[in-house]
Design a protein around this motif. Sequence first.
Motif, PDB file in Angstrom:
ATOM      1  N   ILE A 113       0.875  -1.181   0.000  1.00 58.53           N
ATOM      2  CA  ILE A 113       0.000   0.000   0.000  1.00 58.53           C
ATOM      3  C   ILE A 113       0.908   1.226   0.000  1.00 58.53           C
ATOM      4  CG2 ILE A 113      -1.864   1.236   1.174  1.00 58.53           C
ATOM      5  CD1 ILE A 113      -2.442  -1.376   2.725  1.00 58.53           C
ATOM      6  N   SER A 155      -1.736  -1.221  -3.952  1.00 61.90           N
ATOM      7  CA  SER A 155      -2.823  -0.247  -3.842  1.00 61.90           C
ATOM      8  C   SER A 155      -2.217   1.121  -3.559  1.00 61.90           C
ATOM      9  CB  SER A 155      -3.763  -0.586  -2.681  1.00 61.90           C
ATOM     10  OG  SER A 155      -4.149  -1.930  -2.741  1.00 61.90           O
ATOM     11  N   ALA A 160      -3.105   5.192  -2.250  1.00 63.61           N
ATOM     12  CA  ALA A 160      -4.031   6.197  -1.712  1.00 63.61           C
ATOM     13  C   ALA A 160      -3.403   7.568  -1.912  1.00 63.61           C
ATOM     14  CB  ALA A 160      -4.270   5.955  -0.219  1.00 63.61           C
ATOM     15  N   VAL A 168      -7.186   5.397  -4.380  1.00 59.64           N
ATOM     16  CA  VAL A 168      -8.240   5.687  -3.407  1.00 59.64           C
ATOM     17  C   VAL A 168      -8.019   7.084  -2.818  1.00 59.64           C
ATOM     18  CG1 VAL A 168      -9.097   4.983  -1.114  1.00 59.64           C
ATOM     19  CG2 VAL A 168      -8.451   3.249  -2.810  1.00 59.64           C
ATOM     20  N   ASP A 174      -6.889   3.652   5.432  1.00 57.14           N
ATOM     21  CA  ASP A 174      -8.222   3.264   4.937  1.00 57.14           C
ATOM     22  C   ASP A 174      -8.130   1.925   4.206  1.00 57.14           C
ATOM     23  OD1 ASP A 174      -9.151   5.710   5.877  1.00 57.14           O
ATOM     24  OD2 ASP A 174      -8.771   6.727   3.961  1.00 57.14           O
ATOM     25  N   ILE A 175      -7.080   1.787   3.393  1.00 56.15           N
ATOM     26  CA  ILE A 175      -6.901   0.535   2.629  1.00 56.15           C
ATOM     27  C   ILE A 175      -6.452  -0.587   3.559  1.00 56.15           C
ATOM     28  CG2 ILE A 175      -5.659  -0.559   0.718  1.00 56.15           C
ATOM     29  CD1 ILE A 175      -5.269   2.234  -0.501  1.00 56.15           C
ATOM     30  N   GLU A 178      -9.203  -2.364   5.555  1.00 52.10           N
ATOM     31  CA  GLU A 178      -9.958  -3.359   4.770  1.00 52.10           C
ATOM     32  C   GLU A 178      -9.151  -4.633   4.590  1.00 52.10           C
ATOM     33  OE1 GLU A 178     -11.496  -2.169   1.005  1.00 52.10           O
ATOM     34  OE2 GLU A 178     -12.432  -0.376   1.871  1.00 52.10           O
ATOM     35  N   LYS A 179      -7.875  -4.466   4.302  1.00 56.44           N
ATOM     36  CA  LYS A 179      -7.032  -5.642   4.053  1.00 56.44           C
ATOM     37  C   LYS A 179      -6.855  -6.507   5.303  1.00 56.44           C
ATOM     38  CE  LYS A 179      -4.009  -4.432   0.181  1.00 56.44           C
ATOM     39  NZ  LYS A 179      -4.021  -5.684  -0.588  1.00 56.44           N
TER      40      LYS A 179
END
Length: 253
Positions: free
Chosen positions: A130, A153, A155, A163, A169-170, A173-174
């Motif tokens: 991330i 990912s 952000a 995102v 935030d990511i 979820e992960k």
Amino acid sequence: MVQKPYKIKTVEQLNETTFRFVIDCKDLAEESWCGRFVNIYCEGKTLRRPISICEIDKENGTITLVFEVRGEGTKWLSERKAGDELDILGPLGNGFFPEKDKRAIFVGGGIGCPPMLGAAEDYGENAEVILGFRSQKQMILLEDFKRVAKDVSVATNDGSYGVKGFVTDILKEKLAGDKDAIVYACGPMPMLKGIAALCEEQQVKCYVSLEERMGCGIGACLACACEIHDKTGTHVLHVCKNGPVFDASEVVF
Ligand code: FES
């Protein structure tokens, strides 16, 4: 640890303020692993500039450094050309030791992304990454991370890429429901604090690489003091010597 002049092999500008140097340094590459750093002499500056090692190629005897221009020292550094020599002290610090039998998530924020590239690469093709940036304009190393990891990912604070929001935030979820994962992170303190809190809440192990102002880089000057709280109490340690990587649950943010 060695200190001597090493030749810059290649120079590449990654964005307005960020540069990538490949350094020819067989002996230094041999002693390097992900998360360690080097201290570079910049002309006219008493204090060397600490730069984390981004990638290591032991076969070809090189390390890659990615740094941001933040002041006169790094400005001078950014003006060096391929073929120039740099006075480098290193490798320094403890570094990351990715646990390869666990699901690992590597989180980098801004100029904290480069050391995560080497760490993700060391972990292997199943690495999840991330990356966080203020905006797309500041984004670096995306294609490099895609080359080494199975999932990347992004952000951005302004939503100009990936995102809109923060790496946490990511990450939230992960991590949902996966207590066996392990998180490695490097970036600005507020980001690391948020990641540490999230990992504690989810009961997930987390290691963070702290960025601190540095002087000597070898534990002699106290410039990089940080507070660590473990079973025996609170201690003042050195980011350069005892870190820069610490167990996030022990860092006093
Ligand atoms: Fe001097 Fe860490 S930079 S003690």
